[in-house]
Design a protein around this motif. Structure first.
Motif, PDB file in Angstrom:
ATOM      1  N   HIS A 146      54.090  79.616  41.013  1.00 56.35           N
ATOM      2  CA  HIS A 146      52.656  79.659  41.314  1.00 56.35           C
ATOM      3  C   HIS A 146      51.991  78.296  41.123  1.00 56.35           C
ATOM      4  CE1 HIS A 146      52.517  84.039  41.579  1.00 56.35           C
ATOM      5  NE2 HIS A 146      53.006  84.180  40.377  1.00 56.35           N
ATOM      6  N   ALA A 147      52.731  77.286  40.681  1.00 53.15           N
ATOM      7  CA  ALA A 147      52.096  76.015  40.293  1.00 53.15           C
ATOM      8  C   ALA A 147      51.208  75.449  41.389  1.00 53.15           C
ATOM      9  CB  ALA A 147      53.165  75.004  39.877  1.00 53.15           C
ATOM     10  N   ARG A 148      51.740  75.418  42.631  1.00 52.43           N
ATOM     11  CA  ARG A 148      50.945  74.830  43.712  1.00 52.43           C
ATOM     12  C   ARG A 148      49.641  75.604  43.928  1.00 52.43           C
ATOM     13  NH1 ARG A 148      50.337  72.049  48.224  1.00 52.43           N
ATOM     14  NH2 ARG A 148      52.265  70.883  48.130  1.00 52.43           N
ATOM     15  N   ASP A 149      49.753  76.916  44.012  1.00 56.93           N
ATOM     16  CA  ASP A 149      48.555  77.733  44.262  1.00 56.93           C
ATOM     17  C   ASP A 149      47.540  77.566  43.131  1.00 56.93           C
ATOM     18  OD1 ASP A 149      49.687  78.684  46.576  1.00 56.93           O
ATOM     19  OD2 ASP A 149      50.500  80.499  45.643  1.00 56.93           O
ATOM     20  N   LEU A 150      48.051  77.462  41.909  1.00 58.19           N
ATOM     21  CA  LEU A 150      47.141  77.325  40.773  1.00 58.19           C
ATOM     22  C   LEU A 150      46.350  76.029  40.847  1.00 58.19           C
ATOM     23  CD1 LEU A 150      46.584  78.806  37.940  1.00 58.19           C
ATOM     24  CD2 LEU A 150      47.830  76.861  37.007  1.00 58.19           C
ATOM     25  N   MET A 165      60.086  85.173  48.980  1.00 59.42           N
ATOM     26  CA  MET A 165      59.196  84.391  48.121  1.00 59.42           C
ATOM     27  C   MET A 165      58.184  83.645  48.989  1.00 59.42           C
ATOM     28  SD  MET A 165      62.003  82.904  45.409  1.00 59.42           S
ATOM     29  CE  MET A 165      60.782  82.294  44.246  1.00 59.42           C
ATOM     30  N   PRO A 166      57.183  84.358  49.502  1.00 59.49           N
ATOM     31  CA  PRO A 166      56.230  83.726  50.418  1.00 59.49           C
ATOM     32  C   PRO A 166      55.639  82.453  49.810  1.00 59.49           C
ATOM     33  CG  PRO A 166      55.785  86.084  50.196  1.00 59.49           C
ATOM     34  CD  PRO A 166      56.838  85.750  49.186  1.00 59.49           C
ATOM     35  N   GLY A 167      55.638  81.378  50.607  1.00 57.28           N
ATOM     36  CA  GLY A 167      55.089  80.113  50.110  1.00 57.28           C
ATOM     37  C   GLY A 167      56.152  79.199  49.519  1.00 57.28           C
ATOM     38  N   GLN A 168      57.401  79.672  49.397  1.00 55.42           N
ATOM     39  CA  GLN A 168      58.486  78.835  48.867  1.00 55.42           C
ATOM     40  C   GLN A 168      59.512  78.595  49.971  1.00 55.42           C
ATOM     41  OE1 GLN A 168      58.224  77.719  45.597  1.00 55.42           O
ATOM     42  NE2 GLN A 168      56.297  78.856  45.586  1.00 55.42           N
ATOM     43  N   ASP A 169      60.047  77.372  50.020  1.00 51.19           N
ATOM     44  CA  ASP A 169      61.001  77.007  51.061  1.00 51.19           C
ATOM     45  C   ASP A 169      62.187  76.274  50.470  1.00 51.19           C
ATOM     46  OD1 ASP A 169      59.043  77.481  53.370  1.00 51.19           O
ATOM     47  OD2 ASP A 169      57.980  75.948  52.220  1.00 51.19           O
ATOM     48  N   GLN A 170      63.312  76.357  51.173  1.00 50.16           N
ATOM     49  CA  GLN A 170      64.390  75.402  50.931  1.00 50.16           C
ATOM     50  C   GLN A 170      64.054  74.166  51.757  1.00 50.16           C
ATOM     51  OE1 GLN A 170      67.958  77.234  52.360  1.00 50.16           O
ATOM     52  NE2 GLN A 170      68.158  78.640  50.637  1.00 50.16           N
ATOM     53  N   LEU A 171      64.153  72.977  51.132  1.00 50.78           N
ATOM     54  CA  LEU A 171      63.739  71.751  51.814  1.00 50.78           C
ATOM     55  C   LEU A 171      64.860  70.726  51.812  1.00 50.78           C
ATOM     56  CD1 LEU A 171      60.293  71.387  49.996  1.00 50.78           C
ATOM     57  CD2 LEU A 171      60.649  72.220  52.335  1.00 50.78           C
ATOM     58  N   SER A 172      64.990  69.993  52.919  1.00 46.70           N
ATOM     59  CA  SER A 172      65.902  68.853  52.891  1.00 46.70           C
ATOM     60  C   SER A 172      65.233  67.729  52.088  1.00 46.70           C
ATOM     61  CB  SER A 172      66.232  68.400  54.315  1.00 46.70           C
ATOM     62  OG  SER A 172      65.052  68.177  55.041  1.00 46.70           O
ATOM     63  N   VAL A 173      66.034  66.720  51.701  1.00 47.50           N
ATOM     64  CA  VAL A 173      65.532  65.716  50.750  1.00 47.50           C
ATOM     65  C   VAL A 173      64.240  65.055  51.233  1.00 47.50           C
ATOM     66  CG1 VAL A 173      66.043  63.519  49.598  1.00 47.50           C
ATOM     67  CG2 VAL A 173      67.808  65.281  49.750  1.00 47.50           C
ATOM     68  N   ASP A 174      64.172  64.733  52.552  1.00 49.05           N
ATOM     69  CA  ASP A 174      62.968  64.048  53.051  1.00 49.05           C
ATOM     70  C   ASP A 174      61.713  64.913  52.867  1.00 49.05           C
ATOM     71  OD1 ASP A 174      64.229  65.769  54.840  1.00 49.05           O
ATOM     72  OD2 ASP A 174      63.478  64.770  56.616  1.00 49.05           O
ATOM     73  N   ALA A 213      57.141  73.073  38.382  1.00 53.74           N
ATOM     74  CA  ALA A 213      57.343  73.801  39.639  1.00 53.74           C
ATOM     75  C   ALA A 213      58.813  73.739  40.053  1.00 53.74           C
ATOM     76  CB  ALA A 213      56.478  73.203  40.744  1.00 53.74           C
ATOM     77  N   PRO A 214      59.454  74.889  40.270  1.00 53.98           N
ATOM     78  CA  PRO A 214      60.821  74.873  40.784  1.00 53.98           C
ATOM     79  C   PRO A 214      60.818  74.525  42.268  1.00 53.98           C
ATOM     80  CG  PRO A 214      60.269  77.010  39.784  1.00 53.98           C
ATOM     81  CD  PRO A 214      58.990  76.257  40.005  1.00 53.98           C
ATOM     82  N   ALA A 270      57.000  67.095  46.833  1.00 50.97           N
ATOM     83  CA  ALA A 270      56.823  66.642  45.456  1.00 50.97           C
ATOM     84  C   ALA A 270      55.635  65.687  45.355  1.00 50.97           C
ATOM     85  CB  ALA A 270      58.099  65.971  44.949  1.00 50.97           C
ATOM     86  N   ARG A 271      55.474  64.861  46.377  1.00 46.57           N
ATOM     87  CA  ARG A 271      54.354  63.921  46.367  1.00 46.57           C
ATOM     88  C   ARG A 271      53.032  64.681  46.436  1.00 46.57           C
ATOM     89  NH1 ARG A 271      56.016  59.963  50.023  1.00 46.57           N
ATOM     90  NH2 ARG A 271      56.792  58.581  48.404  1.00 46.57           N
ATOM     91  N   SER A 272      53.018  65.683  47.279  1.00 44.98           N
ATOM     92  CA  SER A 272      51.775  66.431  47.421  1.00 44.98           C
ATOM     93  C   SER A 272      51.465  67.218  46.130  1.00 44.98           C
ATOM     94  CB  SER A 272      51.846  67.301  48.686  1.00 44.98           C
ATOM     95  OG  SER A 272      51.576  68.637  48.428  1.00 44.98           O
ATOM     96  N   LEU A 273      52.494  67.756  45.477  1.00 52.83           N
ATOM     97  CA  LEU A 273      52.273  68.432  44.190  1.00 52.83           C
ATOM     98  C   LEU A 273      51.773  67.447  43.138  1.00 52.83           C
ATOM     99  CD1 LEU A 273      55.444  70.719  44.118  1.00 52.83           C
ATOM    100  CD2 LEU A 273      53.070  71.514  44.096  1.00 52.83           C
ATOM    101  N   SER A 274      52.353  66.271  43.163  1.00 53.29           N
ATOM    102  CA  SER A 274      51.967  65.253  42.203  1.00 53.29           C
ATOM    103  C   SER A 274      50.496  64.858  42.405  1.00 53.29           C
ATOM    104  CB  SER A 274      52.913  64.064  42.366  1.00 53.29           C
ATOM    105  OG  SER A 274      52.503  62.993  41.597  1.00 53.29           O
ATOM    106  N   ARG A 275      50.066  64.788  43.677  1.00 53.22           N
ATOM    107  CA  ARG A 275      48.641  64.477  43.956  1.00 53.22           C
ATOM    108  C   ARG A 275      47.726  65.569  43.440  1.00 53.22           C
ATOM    109  NH1 ARG A 275      50.058  62.371  49.443  1.00 53.22           N
ATOM    110  NH2 ARG A 275      50.480  60.171  49.042  1.00 53.22           N
TER     111      ARG A 275
END
Ligand code: PBG
Length: 320
Positions: free
Chosen positions: A314-318, A50-59, A33-34, A65-70
């Motif tokens: 699409h990784a998260r949605d998949l 890009m609906p569903g994609q965000d620029q995120l600060s490190v926190d 996932a990018p 990333a943790r939620s994707l990993s889960r």
């Protein structure tokens, strides 16, 4: 033996049989996932195209990333949006740059996650080109020097895989040498080996704030009309030391994925790029496509074409 002894529908008739005979899988370990990281705290900036994609600060990146990993995702690809841009793209190779910061945090917090870092300068240069300019043209060999520096900064921060995306001649050799000399012999290089000058990158350039201020990228990225040239690019990158080669974009280049897979014995990655993602999202939002089925079909096609790894928004949605 043909009909009636042979009936192809026999193997499709019920889901028990059908699912056991599926030839192509979409296991989560195949997906990358990018993610886009930017300076600040508690900052989430949605990317409109890009609906569903965000620029995120490190926190927030760590949370994401943790939620994707889960959800079972094993790998991410990191892009950085720096505080400041300059002509030399120094935000890319500064050890305090946004990507090294993010990688250190990720490796601390979620050590089981594989972190791939994109290595390019278009997000970091004031002119938006993928390296150092001389006389309005990209200076190949001057750019190799900052590529080497950036690779080292990313490796020192803990990146598992360095993924140079600039289509600069000699970039793989420059990175391999720098990594080996710097004590990072075991870090992997995934080359954007066959990267085309594509209209499908449109939404990404919003996302990464990386559109070129003038001109285009056709003097370094490939002409979509060429296939033989892609194979040559791939051969050269492997000779220079690429461990994994990538084809990008993916959907309009399934033939290239297949030919690269058949020709080489290195793992092949396909990048299902921003425009490919946004087309599906837009159609789904209009009710014109069944998003979940469309996404599965697209990603399955990439695997079937020969991709061992798929980089996809699409990784998260998949997985969700
Ligand atoms: C940086 C880079 C680009 C993408 C990945 N790395 C943009 C470009 O070359 O213009 C595109 C990714 C996407 O469209 O999803 N060079």
């Amino acid at each position: 033996m043909a009909f009636p002894a042979t009936r192809m529908r026999r193997l499709r008739m019920n889901p028990l049989v059908r699912s056991r005979l599926e030839e192509t899988d979409l296991a989560p370990r195949r997906l990358i996932a990018p993610l886009f990281v930017r300076p600040g705290r508690r900052e989430r900036r949605p990317i409109p195209s890009m609906p569903g994609q965000d620029q995120l600060s490190v926190d927030l990146l760590i949370q994401e990333a943790r939620s994707l990993s889960r959800l079972g995702l094993r790998s991410i690809l990191l892009f950085g949006i720096p505080e400041r841009k300059d002509a030399a793209g120094s935000g890319a190779y500064s050890p305090r740059g946004i990507v090294p910061q993010a990688v250190r945090a990720l490796k601390n917090e979620i050590p089981e996650l594989l972190v791939v870092t994109d290595l390019c300068f278009c997000e970091y240069t004031s002119h938006g080109h993928c390296g150092i300019l001389k006389g309005g043209e990209l200076d190949n060999d001057a750019t190799l020097e900052i590529i080497a520096k950036t690779a080292l900064a990313q490796a020192r921060a803990g990146a598992d895989i360095i993924a140079p995306s600039g289509m600069i001649d000699g970039m793989i050799r420059a990175i391999r040498q720098a990594l080996d000399k710097g004590g990072f012999r075991d870090r992997v290089i995934m080359s954007y080996a066959a990267k085309y000058a594509s209209a499908f990158y449109g939404p990404f350039r919003d996302a990464a704030e990386s559109a070129p201020a003038f001109g285009d990228r056709r003097s370094y990225q490939m002409n979509p009309a060429n296939a033989e040239e892609a194979l040559r690019e791939v051969d050269l990158d492997i000779q220079e030391g690429a461990d994994i080669v990538m084809v990008k974009p993916a959907l309009a280049y399934l033939d290239i994925i297949r030919r690269v897979k058949e020709r080489t014995h290195v793992p092949v990655a396909a990048y299902n790029v921003s425009g490919e993602y946004s087309m599906v999202k837009a159609a789904a939002q209009n009710g014109w496509l069944d998003e979940a089925r469309t996404v599965r079909e697209i990603l399955t096609a990439l695997r079937r074409a020969g991709a061992d790894l798929i980089i996809t928004y699409h990784a998260r949605d998949l997985l969700a």
